[in-house]
Design a protein around this motif. Structure first.
Motif, mmCIF file in Angstrom:
data_model
loop_
_atom_site.group_PDB
_atom_site.id
_atom_site.type_symbol
_atom_site.label_atom_id
_atom_site.label_comp_id
_atom_site.label_asym_id
_atom_site.label_seq_id
_atom_site.Cartn_x
_atom_site.Cartn_y
_atom_site.Cartn_z
ATOM 1 N N UNK A 235 1.851 -6.803 -8.066
ATOM 2 C CA UNK A 235 2.347 -8.237 -7.978
ATOM 3 C C UNK A 235 3.956 -7.798 -8.174
ATOM 4 N N UNK A 236 4.598 -7.170 -8.681
ATOM 5 C CA UNK A 236 6.285 -6.729 -8.743
ATOM 6 C C UNK A 236 6.036 -6.346 -7.042
ATOM 7 N N UNK A 237 5.956 -4.640 -6.720
ATOM 8 C CA UNK A 237 5.705 -4.645 -5.321
ATOM 9 C C UNK A 237 5.987 -5.597 -4.285
ATOM 10 N N UNK A 238 4.688 -6.449 -4.433
ATOM 11 C CA UNK A 238 4.483 -7.769 -3.418
ATOM 12 C C UNK A 238 5.483 -8.569 -3.536
ATOM 13 N N UNK A 239 5.919 -8.771 -4.842
ATOM 14 C CA UNK A 239 6.949 -9.989 -5.211
ATOM 15 C C UNK A 239 8.102 -9.430 -4.404
#
Length: 334
Positions: A235-239
């Motif tokens: 989620x961090x990377x996608x965000x």
């Protein structure tokens, strides 16, 4: 008579030239004698192969305005109108199908020992605020963003062109402004939960036991198990990717050209679709998939038996810090 001879020769030569060129002229004229715009000795594809980028001359500083034809735009249009719709639809519907099958096969994961009636704080108020700020912003961004891709084929036929135009215009502004709250929430999530999502030794045992599904027992875990940590890092990377590409789109041509904008849109769309699929799984586990999980972010407190079964290492540490070590062993966790 000698003067008329050259004139006759020129006249007959002009007739021969006209007759020879008549078929070509006929091709360029329609049945009614009007010019035929589709008639061409050289096909459009051949012209674009020879001149892949057609530009004109302008008097204003913006050089992008001089671009008349850019064949790469057709590739982008095919991606957006065909590939993204089919690919995105299969990813999202596929995830929903998988989650539906999981629910039908395994059902809801219950608290094995039943509820103890005793609660323990799992998330503080500010932690829950950061989570819900990000979560609500994500849902709004997801719905308004998916309208861009699927709205014309799903919503337009239902509500009509005028209503769809109004809805899409509002959705665009909502999407743009909600992006700021999403980024704020994302930053808070990164700062608050970063240290709890760093891999640790207990994660190896959780993985060896397959999260408790292989040996049919509750695998040990800290505050977050490896599955939750994977969701956090993905989620961090996608965000980060959707935020950076989104701001490129939000401020068009600010140090970018047309090709850069097309790449940014493709990255934004692909990552967003995968992000939606990932969060669908996260939502399922936190609601229908596991008993007692939603309470952690709903009220901030979880049942003691739920904590023992899913995060026993974290529970032991927390009770020890609060001087309540005896509660950790008062009820069996399996």
């Amino acid at each position: 008579m000698t003067l008329l001879a050259p004139i006759r020769l020129v006249f007959f030569a002009m007739i021969l030239v006209f007759v020879g060129s008549a078929p070509g002229i006929a091709q360029k004229l329609g049945p009614d004698g009007a010019p035929n715009p589709t008639a061409s000795v050289t096909s459009e594809r051949e012209l674009l192969r020879q001149f892949p980028r057609a530009e004109g001359r302008i008097d204003i500083p913006d050089t992008k305005a001089s671009v008349l034809i850019q064949p790469a735009g057709r590739t982008w249009d095919y991606f957006h109108e065909v590939l993204l719709r089919w690919g995105g639809g299969m990813v999202i519907l596929g995830m929903i199908a998988i989650l539906g099958a999981a629910y039908l096969i395994m059902g809801r994961l219950r608290i094995t020992a039943g509820r103890s009636g005793r609660k323990i704080v799992r998330f503080k108020a500010f932690e829950r605020f950061s989570h819900w700020l990000t979560a609500v912003s994500f849902v709004v961004l997801g719905l308004t963003g998916l309208n861009i891709t699927f709205g014309k084929i799903l919503l337009l036929p239902v509500i009509g062109a005028d209503a769809f135009s109004s809805v899409s215009q509002v959705a665009k502004y909502v999407h743009n402004f909600t992006s700021f709250s999403f980024v704020a929430g994302l930053v808070l999530i990164i700062v608050i939960f970063f240290k709890d999502n760093i891999p640790e030794k207990v994660d190896l045992e959780w993985l060896k036991q397959g999260g408790g599904f292989i040996k049919n027992k509750h695998a040990p875990a800290g505050r977050f198990n490896p599955g939750e940590k994977a969701v956090y890092w993905l989620s961090l990377a996608a965000g980060v990717f959707v935020s950076v590409s989104g701001f490129v789109l939000l401020f068009p041509f600010f140090g970018t050209d047309i090709a850069d904008m097309q790449i940014a849109q493709a990255v934004h769309a692909i990552i967003a679709v995968l992000f939606v699929a990932l969060i669908l799984g996260h939502i399922y586990i936190g609601t229908l998939g596991m008993e007692g999980a939603f309470e952690a972010m709903g009220t901030g407190e979880v049942d003691l038996n739920w904590a023992k079964e899913h995060h026993d290492v974290w529970l032991a540490r927390k009770l020890a810090s609060e001087g309540r070590q005896g509660e950790a062993s008062s009820t069996p966790a399996e």
